[in-house]
Design a protein around this motif. Structure first.
Motif, short mmCIF file in Angstrom:
data_model
loop_
_atom_site.label_atom_id
_atom_site.label_comp_id
_atom_site.label_asym_id
_atom_site.label_seq_id
_atom_site.Cartn_x
_atom_site.Cartn_y
_atom_site.Cartn_z
N UNK A 26 -71.58 -17.49 -68.52
CA UNK A 26 -72.31 -16.83 -67.43
C UNK A 26 -73.73 -16.47 -67.84
N UNK A 27 -73.86 -15.97 -69.08
CA UNK A 27 -75.19 -15.62 -69.58
C UNK A 27 -76.07 -16.86 -69.67
N UNK A 28 -75.45 -17.97 -70.09
CA UNK A 28 -76.20 -19.23 -70.18
C UNK A 28 -76.67 -19.67 -68.80
N UNK A 29 -75.81 -19.54 -67.78
CA UNK A 29 -76.18 -19.93 -66.43
C UNK A 29 -77.32 -19.07 -65.89
N UNK A 30 -77.25 -17.77 -66.15
CA UNK A 30 -78.30 -16.87 -65.67
C UNK A 30 -79.65 -17.24 -66.30
N UNK A 31 -79.63 -17.48 -67.61
CA UNK A 31 -80.87 -17.87 -68.29
C UNK A 31 -81.36 -19.23 -67.80
N UNK A 32 -80.42 -20.15 -67.54
CA UNK A 32 -80.81 -21.47 -67.05
C UNK A 32 -81.47 -21.38 -65.69
N UNK A 33 -80.93 -20.52 -64.80
CA UNK A 33 -81.53 -20.34 -63.49
C UNK A 33 -82.93 -19.75 -63.59
N UNK A 34 -83.12 -18.84 -64.54
CA UNK A 34 -84.43 -18.24 -64.74
C UNK A 34 -85.44 -19.28 -65.23
N UNK A 35 -85.01 -20.09 -66.21
CA UNK A 35 -85.88 -21.15 -66.72
C UNK A 35 -86.17 -22.17 -65.64
N UNK A 36 -85.14 -22.51 -64.85
CA UNK A 36 -85.33 -23.47 -63.76
C UNK A 36 -86.38 -22.97 -62.77
N UNK A 37 -86.34 -21.69 -62.47
CA UNK A 37 -87.30 -21.11 -61.53
C UNK A 37 -88.73 -21.22 -62.09
N UNK A 38 -88.88 -20.90 -63.37
CA UNK A 38 -90.21 -20.94 -63.98
C UNK A 38 -90.74 -22.38 -64.05
N UNK A 39 -89.88 -23.30 -64.49
CA UNK A 39 -90.29 -24.70 -64.59
C UNK A 39 -90.60 -25.26 -63.20
N UNK A 40 -89.79 -24.86 -62.19
CA UNK A 40 -90.03 -25.32 -60.83
C UNK A 40 -91.38 -24.86 -60.31
#
Length: 272
Positions: A26-40
């Motif tokens: 779950x922690x990995x998914x939350x961080x991935x969503x945050x990174x995805x938002x920044x990269x997007x």
């Protein structure tokens, strides 16, 4: 005794690995969503800037789209659960697993481009791909239901391995990728269609890398567990095929019921 000891060690390693991922996934998914938002957001700015400077921005679009695809694939979608269920239940090599992940990602990109093209021809506008997207997604879900039922049937009467692999690729591959759709839509709104294509296939490559890594991890874990359960392998194999087929049907129904463009990744929220 040594063989028993090796099996116990392998089983222990697998259990510890599963426990680790269960705790931190779950922690990995939350961080991935945050990174995805920044990269997007950076990717969107780069596509904007492409209108004025097409030099290094072309390379940046490829790199950013690739990274976006990698983190995007960690979230829900792209048939990871379905693929994992298939890999666990069937005798599969790493080569076959890589074929499934790469072919599925490519077909999902092509399916998205087809959705965009048909929507443009039907509505004479690129701004309304949502109905066609939902229709094609439902077709994919229906295909997965059929695939799952045939998998259960095949566990009793036997089925061609090649046919099951290609059936899985086709059922998963016809489902459009929402991030690819919005990258194409956003680029088209700027009249940068070729930039959308460049970003789409770069996203597909990133998705392929992530899903391939996950598929290989599943196969490695399965191999380790198989060493511990050799005496029961024949019985377990049939049970796993039946459970896998049922699970695929359940996942397909869940995807069908939750199929909506209401959950929007970063690229979708952007407008001119």
């Amino acid at each position: 005794m040594n063989r028993l000891g090796d099996r116990l060690i392998a089983f222990s390693i697998v259990c510890l690995t599963l426990a680790f991922f269960g705790k931190y996934w779950n922690l990995l998914l939350i961080n991935a969503m945050s990174v995805q938002r920044e990269v997007g957001n950076i990717l969107t700015d780069t596509i904007y800037a492409f209108q004025d400077d097409q030099g290094w921005n072309s390379l940046w679009i490829v790199v950013l789209s690739y990274l976006y695809g990698m983190v995007h694939a960690l979230g829900p979608g792209h048939g990871k659960a379905v693929t994992c269920a298939y890999l666990i239940a069937h005798k599969t090599t790493i080569t076959t697993a890589l074929l499934i992940t790469s072919a599925t990602s490519l077909l999902q990109t092509l399916s998205t481009l087809l959705v965009m093209t048909i929507s443009c021809l039907v509505t004479s506008s690129i701004n309304h791909p949502h109905p066609m997207f939902n229709v094609v997604s439902q077709v994919s879900c229906f295909g997965l239901v059929i695939f799952g039922l045939l998998s259960v049937w095949g566990s009793f009467c036997g089925a061609s391995k090649a046919n099951t692999v290609y059936g899985l690729i086709l059922a998963l591959g016809c489902r459009p990728c929402i991030s690819t759709l919005m990258a194409m839509l956003f680029s088209s709104m700027l009249n940068l269609h070729y930039v959308g294509l460049l970003a789409s296939f770069s996203i597909a490559l990133g998705v392929t890398v992530t899903t391939s890594i996950l598929a290989c991890m599943v196969l490695i874990t399965k191999t380790a567990l198989s060493c511990s359960l050799v005496p029961y392998s024949q019985n377990i194999s049939r049970v796993l095929q039946i459970v896998s087929g049922i699970l695929i049907v359940v996942l397909a129904v869940m995807m069908s019921r939750t199929n909506s463009l209401a959950v929007i990744p970063p690229l979708q929220t952007l407008s001119l």
